[in-house]
Design a protein around this motif. Structure first.
Motif, PDB file in Angstrom:
ATOM      1  N   MET A 142     -61.513 -83.993  67.130  1.00 51.69           N
ATOM      2  CA  MET A 142     -61.130 -84.369  65.769  1.00 51.69           C
ATOM      3  C   MET A 142     -59.779 -85.075  65.864  1.00 51.69           C
ATOM      4  O   MET A 142     -58.720 -84.465  65.771  1.00 51.69           O
ATOM      5  CB  MET A 142     -61.049 -83.131  64.875  1.00 51.69           C
ATOM      6  CG  MET A 142     -62.420 -82.498  64.627  1.00 51.69           C
ATOM      7  SD  MET A 142     -62.328 -81.038  63.601  1.00 51.69           S
ATOM      8  CE  MET A 142     -63.627 -81.403  62.415  1.00 51.69           C
ATOM      9  N   SER A 143     -59.842 -86.393  66.042  1.00 53.59           N
ATOM     10  CA  SER A 143     -58.635 -87.167  66.328  1.00 53.59           C
ATOM     11  C   SER A 143     -57.679 -87.180  65.147  1.00 53.59           C
ATOM     12  O   SER A 143     -56.473 -87.309  65.318  1.00 53.59           O
ATOM     13  CB  SER A 143     -59.011 -88.613  66.665  1.00 53.59           C
ATOM     14  OG  SER A 143     -59.998 -88.642  67.652  1.00 53.59           O
ATOM     15  N   CYS A 144     -58.230 -87.094  63.940  1.00 53.39           N
ATOM     16  CA  CYS A 144     -57.398 -87.154  62.736  1.00 53.39           C
ATOM     17  C   CYS A 144     -57.437 -85.791  62.053  1.00 53.39           C
ATOM     18  O   CYS A 144     -57.048 -84.803  62.633  1.00 53.39           O
ATOM     19  CB  CYS A 144     -57.891 -88.287  61.836  1.00 53.39           C
ATOM     20  SG  CYS A 144     -56.635 -88.887  60.686  1.00 53.39           S
ATOM     21  N   ASN A 145     -57.922 -85.712  60.818  1.00 47.65           N
ATOM     22  CA  ASN A 145     -57.846 -84.426  60.110  1.00 47.65           C
ATOM     23  C   ASN A 145     -58.886 -83.424  60.620  1.00 47.65           C
ATOM     24  O   ASN A 145     -60.006 -83.792  60.943  1.00 47.65           O
ATOM     25  CB  ASN A 145     -58.009 -84.635  58.597  1.00 47.65           C
ATOM     26  CG  ASN A 145     -59.355 -85.210  58.241  1.00 47.65           C
ATOM     27  OD1 ASN A 145     -59.865 -86.092  58.901  1.00 47.65           O
ATOM     28  ND2 ASN A 145     -59.950 -84.701  57.184  1.00 47.65           N
ATOM     29  N   ARG A 148     -56.170 -92.595  71.940  1.00 53.18           N
ATOM     30  CA  ARG A 148     -55.573 -91.675  70.961  1.00 53.18           C
ATOM     31  C   ARG A 148     -54.431 -90.993  71.704  1.00 53.18           C
ATOM     32  O   ARG A 148     -54.263 -91.178  72.905  1.00 53.18           O
ATOM     33  CB  ARG A 148     -56.636 -90.744  70.399  1.00 53.18           C
ATOM     34  CG  ARG A 148     -56.959 -89.498  71.083  1.00 53.18           C
ATOM     35  CD  ARG A 148     -58.102 -88.726  70.438  1.00 53.18           C
ATOM     36  NE  ARG A 148     -59.007 -88.281  71.503  1.00 53.18           N
ATOM     37  CZ  ARG A 148     -60.322 -88.326  71.443  1.00 53.18           C
ATOM     38  NH1 ARG A 148     -60.916 -88.785  70.372  1.00 53.18           N
ATOM     39  NH2 ARG A 148     -61.045 -87.927  72.456  1.00 53.18           N
ATOM     40  N   ALA A 149     -53.610 -90.207  71.002  1.00 51.66           N
ATOM     41  CA  ALA A 149     -52.416 -89.616  71.609  1.00 51.66           C
ATOM     42  C   ALA A 149     -52.762 -88.875  72.900  1.00 51.66           C
ATOM     43  O   ALA A 149     -53.639 -88.016  72.906  1.00 51.66           O
ATOM     44  CB  ALA A 149     -51.755 -88.661  70.622  1.00 51.66           C
ATOM     45  N   THR A 188     -56.164 -97.918  62.317  1.00 44.66           N
ATOM     46  CA  THR A 188     -56.184 -96.672  61.566  1.00 44.66           C
ATOM     47  C   THR A 188     -54.937 -95.900  61.950  1.00 44.66           C
ATOM     48  O   THR A 188     -54.172 -96.329  62.807  1.00 44.66           O
ATOM     49  CB  THR A 188     -57.469 -95.863  61.835  1.00 44.66           C
ATOM     50  OG1 THR A 188     -57.543 -94.780  60.923  1.00 44.66           O
ATOM     51  CG2 THR A 188     -57.536 -95.342  63.269  1.00 44.66           C
ATOM     52  N   GLY A 189     -54.710 -94.779  61.292  1.00 47.03           N
ATOM     53  CA  GLY A 189     -53.490 -94.031  61.584  1.00 47.03           C
ATOM     54  C   GLY A 189     -53.706 -92.550  61.385  1.00 47.03           C
ATOM     55  O   GLY A 189     -54.753 -92.106  60.911  1.00 47.03           O
ATOM     56  N   THR A 190     -52.687 -91.782  61.763  1.00 43.72           N
ATOM     57  CA  THR A 190     -52.778 -90.331  61.641  1.00 43.72           C
ATOM     58  C   THR A 190     -51.395 -89.773  61.328  1.00 43.72           C
ATOM     59  O   THR A 190     -50.384 -90.392  61.682  1.00 43.72           O
ATOM     60  CB  THR A 190     -53.359 -89.724  62.943  1.00 43.72           C
ATOM     61  OG1 THR A 190     -53.681 -88.365  62.725  1.00 43.72           O
ATOM     62  CG2 THR A 190     -52.417 -89.864  64.110  1.00 43.72           C
ATOM     63  N   PRO A 191     -51.314 -88.637  60.626  1.00 42.89           N
ATOM     64  CA  PRO A 191     -50.013 -88.064  60.261  1.00 42.89           C
ATOM     65  C   PRO A 191     -49.370 -87.278  61.401  1.00 42.89           C
ATOM     66  O   PRO A 191     -50.005 -87.014  62.426  1.00 42.89           O
ATOM     67  CB  PRO A 191     -50.374 -87.101  59.109  1.00 42.89           C
ATOM     68  CG  PRO A 191     -51.792 -87.386  58.746  1.00 42.89           C
ATOM     69  CD  PRO A 191     -52.425 -87.937  59.979  1.00 42.89           C
ATOM     70  N   PHE A 236     -44.644 -81.105  66.073  1.00 38.06           N
ATOM     71  CA  PHE A 236     -45.400 -81.002  67.312  1.00 38.06           C
ATOM     72  C   PHE A 236     -45.565 -82.402  67.900  1.00 38.06           C
ATOM     73  O   PHE A 236     -45.479 -82.603  69.093  1.00 38.06           O
ATOM     74  CB  PHE A 236     -46.778 -80.382  67.053  1.00 38.06           C
ATOM     75  CG  PHE A 236     -46.792 -78.882  67.075  1.00 38.06           C
ATOM     76  CD1 PHE A 236     -45.619 -78.150  67.048  1.00 38.06           C
ATOM     77  CD2 PHE A 236     -47.991 -78.196  67.127  1.00 38.06           C
ATOM     78  CE1 PHE A 236     -45.633 -76.763  67.073  1.00 38.06           C
ATOM     79  CE2 PHE A 236     -48.021 -76.807  67.158  1.00 38.06           C
ATOM     80  CZ  PHE A 236     -46.840 -76.087  67.123  1.00 38.06           C
ATOM     81  N   ARG A 237     -45.844 -83.368  67.023  1.00 38.02           N
ATOM     82  CA  ARG A 237     -45.890 -84.773  67.445  1.00 38.02           C
ATOM     83  C   ARG A 237     -45.804 -85.658  66.205  1.00 38.02           C
ATOM     84  O   ARG A 237     -46.236 -85.265  65.124  1.00 38.02           O
ATOM     85  CB  ARG A 237     -47.147 -85.078  68.244  1.00 38.02           C
ATOM     86  CG  ARG A 237     -48.443 -85.190  67.469  1.00 38.02           C
ATOM     87  CD  ARG A 237     -49.492 -85.944  68.309  1.00 38.02           C
ATOM     88  NE  ARG A 237     -50.638 -86.307  67.500  1.00 38.02           N
ATOM     89  CZ  ARG A 237     -51.868 -85.796  67.652  1.00 38.02           C
ATOM     90  NH1 ARG A 237     -52.093 -84.894  68.582  1.00 38.02           N
ATOM     91  NH2 ARG A 237     -52.869 -86.187  66.884  1.00 38.02           N
ATOM     92  N   PRO A 238     -45.235 -86.858  66.335  1.00 39.03           N
ATOM     93  CA  PRO A 238     -45.135 -87.748  65.178  1.00 39.03           C
ATOM     94  C   PRO A 238     -46.473 -88.417  64.862  1.00 39.03           C
ATOM     95  O   PRO A 238     -47.391 -88.423  65.693  1.00 39.03           O
ATOM     96  CB  PRO A 238     -44.107 -88.798  65.626  1.00 39.03           C
ATOM     97  CG  PRO A 238     -44.231 -88.832  67.111  1.00 39.03           C
ATOM     98  CD  PRO A 238     -44.589 -87.419  67.522  1.00 39.03           C
ATOM     99  N   GLY A 239     -46.571 -88.964  63.670  1.00 34.85           N
ATOM    100  CA  GLY A 239     -47.743 -89.767  63.315  1.00 34.85           C
ATOM    101  C   GLY A 239     -47.703 -91.110  64.023  1.00 34.85           C
ATOM    102  O   GLY A 239     -46.653 -91.542  64.506  1.00 34.85           O
ATOM    103  N   TYR A 240     -48.845 -91.768  64.096  1.00 32.69           N
ATOM    104  CA  TYR A 240     -48.893 -93.080  64.739  1.00 32.69           C
ATOM    105  C   TYR A 240     -50.037 -93.904  64.173  1.00 32.69           C
ATOM    106  O   TYR A 240     -50.958 -93.372  63.536  1.00 32.69           O
ATOM    107  CB  TYR A 240     -49.051 -92.946  66.261  1.00 32.69           C
ATOM    108  CG  TYR A 240     -50.330 -92.271  66.720  1.00 32.69           C
ATOM    109  CD1 TYR A 240     -51.506 -93.001  66.919  1.00 32.69           C
ATOM    110  CD2 TYR A 240     -50.366 -90.904  66.972  1.00 32.69           C
ATOM    111  CE1 TYR A 240     -52.678 -92.376  67.335  1.00 32.69           C
ATOM    112  CE2 TYR A 240     -51.523 -90.272  67.392  1.00 32.69           C
ATOM    113  CZ  TYR A 240     -52.679 -91.016  67.577  1.00 32.69           C
ATOM    114  OH  TYR A 240     -53.834 -90.401  67.987  1.00 32.69           O
ATOM    115  N   ALA A 241     -49.980 -95.214  64.375  1.00 28.43           N
ATOM    116  CA  ALA A 241     -51.095 -96.105  64.042  1.00 28.43           C
ATOM    117  C   ALA A 241     -51.727 -96.561  65.337  1.00 28.43           C
ATOM    118  O   ALA A 241     -51.070 -96.606  66.389  1.00 28.43           O
ATOM    119  CB  ALA A 241     -50.604 -97.305  63.247  1.00 28.43           C
TER     120      ALA A 241
END
Length: 623
Positions: free
Chosen positions: A44-47, A173-174, A198-201, A336-341
């Motif tokens: 689950m790369s995002c939410n 992905r991260a 796309t991005g993630t928080p 824990f880690r920053p968001g990224y696009a």
């Protein structure tokens, strides 16, 4: 190391790849799932959630067809909600919060227990073609794997580029590297490629948050579940989520970093998801809004990691940190880690057939974000359909295609291949013209018999569906055939501000009144007697209520769908020459020639093709 030749090779083990591999293997194909990391299957790369508006309907459709997403979601859920219950049942949408680590683990365990399925951890860097047909793949280590069909489900990994403020680096992905070689191979074969974003928080430490300053968002009091099977049970206890808000102060801090944002300084040129924008995009587009909702969601049962839904961002990490510390409850937040696009390659889906096989290369299928979609559910449904069709093709069987009036999956695929997409495509109930027919409660009625017919849904699944269908049908007939007197019903009607009855009438008519719900009808003695003689579960009761309350709307949509089916039956020959139809607009001729619609109905949905153009086409075809 491998079998001589696989029926189906699936490249990528995200949500699309896992469903594709499971479907093909369960249907009997010798299947290989190739992924760069066996530890991150179905990540689950995002939410950490499944379902939601229209997406929940898709998960139920996947389950009704015999896919795994619903079962895995139920087994690893930490909270369940039925969204939109204040609206009609066409809008009800199930959603669950998931345990991220257990979700991935459960998927892997289910796949490892699937017959006919092999695994290999490596990066596929090339495809092998012969006479416009795919015959295998080649890995970065130079290993050749022969295949009768290949399903590409590469997610955000194709030439993936991660952005955090001024910093950028390759990655899918991260913490995971990007995939290289496939895009170049496909472009050389004649495909058109594009770029999306796309991005993630940020992910944060729940121990550093003050939840007393946030609003508690609990799950449903009586939670349901996704899967129609008896393999799962509703949650007996749940974990809370929370909600807080941004503020003008937060927005001002974020604006300070706009000149360092890759989205605003031009380093990201590709389009992101319109309906899931970054926080910087939201405060730029909706400058009049003083605050935006942030949902603070736990990543699992026992972890302290939390996901900040609504704060997707590619701003520099110091700006992200400073802004979040100004949010109520986040004053002492630790990252824990920053968001990224992330930017990645995709292939405009007008290059596909309804089966998700490519038009240029035979036996090659695309599923998921490679087709320009966003979301686990959209990806999983495409993977399922691609896996089914890859199996059917190599075994010389008829393709499996769902119409727009049969499933949200049918709407999704038809939209993609007929209209294409220039921004990440997300499913909404508004995209389905027959959404009253495509409800979350009846996906098994619509799809399980079709899946059973091709050998995917089990006999047990079909029997459960038939029992539910027959019992709910009999309960509706009971209301149609049984009368109720004024003496029995008027006290309930007056209590509910509904006009009292002057004479006896059928229960169906009373139940159809807008003020009356099932709980009111259950107070009638004749209904209680029926339920004592027939042990009906909640699913059957709900289904009967919907059939009674919305019978007029359902019948109207069925009639409209039948008109559409007539146009679906009018096939257009593969080699049809649109250039000869001079009375048709130039744009229509160009669009029809490029997309090559299979039916008149599909042709009518192409952007730029008018009703007048369709009339001309029908006349030219001799109708």
């Amino acid at each position: 190391m491998f079998v001589d030749i696989y029926d189906v090779v699936v490249v990528g083990a995200g949500h699309a790849g896992c469903e594709a591999a499971a479907a093909a293997a369960n249907l009997g194909s010798k299947t290989l799932l190739v992924t760069m990391s066996l530890q991150n299957i179905a990540q689950m790369s995002c939410n950490p959630a499944m379902g939601g508006i229209a997406k929940g309907q898709i998960v139920r459709e996947i389950d009704a067809l015999g896919g795994y997403s619903g079962i895995v979601s139920d087994k690893t859920a930490i909270q369940f909600k039925m969204l939109n219950q204040s609206k009609g049942p066409a809008m009800w949408s199930p959603r669950c919060q998931s345990d991220r680590m257990r979700f991935s683990e459960e998927w892997r365990l289910m796949l490892e227990n699937t017959p006919n399925l092999d695994f290999y951890q490596e990066m596929v860097s090339d495809l092998i073609f012969e006479n416009n047909k795919v015959i295998g793949v080649k890995t970065a280590l130079g290993v050749t794997i022969k295949a009768k069909s290949v399903v590409l489900t590469n997610g955000t990994f194709l030439n993936g580029l991660i952005h955090i403020g001024e910093k950028q680096f390759g990655g899918g992905r991260a913490g995971e590297s990007a995939a290289y070689g496939i895009t170049e191979c496909l472009v050389q074969a004649g495909f058109t490629a594009g770029r999306m974003k796309t991005g993630t928080p940020p992910r944060v430490d729940g121990r550093s948050l003050d939840f007393s300053k946030m609003r508690v968002e609990p799950g449903d009091v009586n939670p349901q579940k996704f899967s129609y099977s008896n393999q799962t049970q509703p949650l007996s206890h749940q974990r809370d989520c929370y909600m807080t808000y941004t503020s003008n102060e937060v927005h001002d801090i974020l604006r300070e970093g706009f000149d360092r944002s890759p989205m605003f300084n031009g380093r990201i040129k590709s389009l992101g998801p319109r309906y899931c924008p970054s926080i910087e995009d939201k405060i730029n587009r909706f400058a009049d809004k003083e605050r935006h909702q942030l949902f603070v969601e736990p990543e699992g049962w026992n972890t302290v990691e939390f996901y900040i839904n609504g704060f997707s961002t590619s701003l520099p990490e110091d700006v992200q940190f400073k802004a979040l510390r100004s949010v109520a409850g986040f004053e002492n937040v630790k990252f824990f880690r920053p968001g990224y696009a992330i930017e990645y390659d995709y292939f405009p889906p007008t290059q596909l057939k309804h089966t998700l096989e490519t038009k240029i290369i035979e036996n090659l299928y695309f599923a998921g974000q490679i087709n320009g979609t966003t979301g686990y559910e959209e990806a999983a449904s495409q993977g399922l359909m691609a896996g089914i069709n890859a199996h059917l093709k190599v075994h010389d069987k008829d393709p499996f295609v769902l119409r727009r009036d049969e499933a949200y999956i049918g709407v999704l695929i038809d939209d993609l291949i007929t209209k294409g997409t220039e921004e990440p495509y997300r499913m909404f109930t508004s995209r389905a013209e027959f959404r009253t027919l495509l409800r979350q409660d009846n996906a098994d009625f619509r799809l399980t018999p079709k899946s059973h017919a091709i050998g995917l849904a089990s006999q047990e699944r079909l029997s459960r569906m038939e029992y539910k269908f027959n019992e709910s049908d009999k309960f509706v007939d009971f209301f149609k055939e049984t009368s109720v007197s004024p003496q029995e019903a008027n006290s309930i009607l007056i209590e509910k501000d509904s006009s009292p009855m002057a004479q006896a009438d059928k229960m169906f008519k009373v139940f159809s009144r807008p003020q009356i719900v099932l709980q009111d009808m259950l107070r009638l003695e004749k209904v209680q007697d029926y339920l004592q003689q027939n042990n009906l579960d909640q699913e059957i009761l709900e289904q009967a209520e919907i059939q009674v309350k919305y019978s007029g709307y359902i019948e109207k949509e069925k009639n409209n769908a039948e008109k559409l089916i007539k146009l679906e039956d009018i096939k257009i020959p593969d080699n049809f020459d649109y250039s000869k139809i001079k009375s048709m607009s130039i744009e229509a001729r160009q669009k029809l020639a490029a997309i090559k619609p299979v039916t008149i109905s599909q042709a009518s949905r192409i952007s730029g093709v008018s009703p007048a153009d369709i009339s001309v086409l029908l006349i030219y075809m001799g109708r």
